[in-house]
Enzyme design. Structure first.
Site, PDB file in Angstrom:
ATOM      1  N   HIS A  25      60.559  12.198  39.007  1.00 49.03           N
ATOM      2  CA  HIS A  25      60.882  13.258  38.056  1.00 49.03           C
ATOM      3  C   HIS A  25      62.323  13.128  37.590  1.00 49.03           C
ATOM      4  O   HIS A  25      63.234  13.006  38.400  1.00 49.03           O
ATOM      5  CB  HIS A  25      60.660  14.625  38.717  1.00 49.03           C
ATOM      6  CG  HIS A  25      61.000  15.784  37.835  1.00 49.03           C
ATOM      7  ND1 HIS A  25      61.597  16.916  38.305  1.00 49.03           N
ATOM      8  CD2 HIS A  25      60.846  15.966  36.506  1.00 49.03           C
ATOM      9  CE1 HIS A  25      61.780  17.760  37.307  1.00 49.03           C
ATOM     10  NE2 HIS A  25      61.341  17.203  36.206  1.00 49.03           N
ATOM     11  N   ASP A  33      61.000  -1.321  20.009  1.00 51.77           N
ATOM     12  CA  ASP A  33      60.434  -2.337  19.126  1.00 51.77           C
ATOM     13  C   ASP A  33      61.046  -3.702  19.459  1.00 51.77           C
ATOM     14  O   ASP A  33      61.879  -3.819  20.357  1.00 51.77           O
ATOM     15  CB  ASP A  33      60.645  -1.949  17.661  1.00 51.77           C
ATOM     16  CG  ASP A  33      62.112  -1.859  17.247  1.00 51.77           C
ATOM     17  OD1 ASP A  33      62.960  -2.587  17.815  1.00 51.77           O
ATOM     18  OD2 ASP A  33      62.426  -1.070  16.339  1.00 51.77           O
ATOM     19  N   ASP A  72      58.901  15.541  30.993  1.00 55.13           N
ATOM     20  CA  ASP A  72      59.661  16.566  31.707  1.00 55.13           C
ATOM     21  C   ASP A  72      59.635  17.881  30.930  1.00 55.13           C
ATOM     22  O   ASP A  72      60.068  17.937  29.783  1.00 55.13           O
ATOM     23  CB  ASP A  72      61.103  16.093  31.895  1.00 55.13           C
ATOM     24  CG  ASP A  72      61.870  16.913  32.919  1.00 55.13           C
ATOM     25  OD1 ASP A  72      61.429  18.036  33.248  1.00 55.13           O
ATOM     26  OD2 ASP A  72      62.906  16.432  33.392  1.00 55.13           O
ATOM     27  N   MET A  82      66.646   6.819  18.467  1.00 48.74           N
ATOM     28  CA  MET A  82      67.867   6.279  17.898  1.00 48.74           C
ATOM     29  C   MET A  82      68.024   6.774  16.463  1.00 48.74           C
ATOM     30  O   MET A  82      67.045   6.774  15.704  1.00 48.74           O
ATOM     31  CB  MET A  82      67.846   4.752  17.904  1.00 48.74           C
ATOM     32  CG  MET A  82      69.153   4.124  17.434  1.00 48.74           C
ATOM     33  SD  MET A  82      69.069   2.328  17.307  1.00 48.74           S
ATOM     34  CE  MET A  82      68.982   1.866  19.030  1.00 48.74           C
ATOM     35  N   TYR A 121      72.134   2.972  23.376  1.00 46.43           N
ATOM     36  CA  TYR A 121      72.210   1.796  24.245  1.00 46.43           C
ATOM     37  C   TYR A 121      72.762   2.161  25.622  1.00 46.43           C
ATOM     38  O   TYR A 121      72.269   1.681  26.649  1.00 46.43           O
ATOM     39  CB  TYR A 121      73.073   0.697  23.624  1.00 46.43           C
ATOM     40  CG  TYR A 121      72.487   0.017  22.409  1.00 46.43           C
ATOM     41  CD1 TYR A 121      71.117   0.055  22.134  1.00 46.43           C
ATOM     42  CD2 TYR A 121      73.297  -0.679  21.531  1.00 46.43           C
ATOM     43  CE1 TYR A 121      70.586  -0.575  21.022  1.00 46.43           C
ATOM     44  CE2 TYR A 121      72.775  -1.320  20.416  1.00 46.43           C
ATOM     45  CZ  TYR A 121      71.419  -1.265  20.159  1.00 46.43           C
ATOM     46  OH  TYR A 121      70.901  -1.898  19.065  1.00 46.43           O
ATOM     47  N   TYR A 139      64.050   0.919  13.991  1.00 55.00           N
ATOM     48  CA  TYR A 139      64.375   2.163  14.700  1.00 55.00           C
ATOM     49  C   TYR A 139      63.247   2.664  15.595  1.00 55.00           C
ATOM     50  O   TYR A 139      63.133   3.853  15.839  1.00 55.00           O
ATOM     51  CB  TYR A 139      64.851   3.257  13.732  1.00 55.00           C
ATOM     52  CG  TYR A 139      66.134   2.855  13.057  1.00 55.00           C
ATOM     53  CD1 TYR A 139      67.334   2.926  13.742  1.00 55.00           C
ATOM     54  CD2 TYR A 139      66.129   2.362  11.761  1.00 55.00           C
ATOM     55  CE1 TYR A 139      68.518   2.523  13.138  1.00 55.00           C
ATOM     56  CE2 TYR A 139      67.307   1.954  11.144  1.00 55.00           C
ATOM     57  CZ  TYR A 139      68.495   2.040  11.837  1.00 55.00           C
ATOM     58  OH  TYR A 139      69.662   1.632  11.243  1.00 55.00           O
TER      59      TYR A 139
END
Length: 149
Positions: A25, A33, A72, A82, A121, A139
């Site tokens: 958890h 991609d 969650d 992103m 990142y 993206y």
């Protein structure tokens, strides 16, 4: 190689199932991609190596993962994407496709926040693992936070 077990989405390999089972958890999973620097960043993750999901796009891969992994529910946004570089409010088709998969998987709207490219990142380096799909992008980079069963 597909699964030969009942009830497990056919795209998920034994390695991916293993990683999903090891996650706890609050652990984060990156699904991306082909353009994402996944191998480089995966070396910094908890799992330590890249997991590939060939022949599968982002939406299809996420649907398979969320058939097994809960999101969650204790955080306002269990998913991050992103941002489009140079256009933080920019939208690309994969965003809507992903939102539809998220909402359908949970039976309600799921909040997805956004992160600037380099912040994404950095967050990805702190993730448990990275799963790279064959999605051409652009993206197609998302972080999913695991919930409890």
């Amino acid at each position: 190689m597909g699964t030969m077990l009942k009830g497990i989405p056919r795209h998920l390999s034994a390695d991916i199932l293993h990683a999903l089972m090891l996650m706890g958890h609050g652990d984060d999973l990156v699904i991306c991609d082909v353009n994402h620097p996944a191998a480089t960043i995966a070396a910094r993750t908890t799992y330590g190596r890249l997991l590939n999901l060939p022949g599968c796009g982002i939406a299809e891969a996420t649907e398979a993962i969320l058939a097994l992994m809960p999101l969650d529910s204790f955080v306002p946004a269990p998913v991050w994407r992103m941002e489009v570089v140079g256009n933080p409010d920019g939208v690309v088709p994969v965003f809507a496709a992903m939102q539809a998969v998220l909402d359908r998987s949970q039976g309600q709207p799921v909040r997805m926040d956004r992160l600037e490219r380099f912040a994404f990142y950095e967050a990805a380096k702190r993730a448990f693992c990275i799963i790279r799909t064959s999605d051409p992008g652009p993206y197609g980079c998302f972080i999913l936070r695991k919930g409890v069963v």
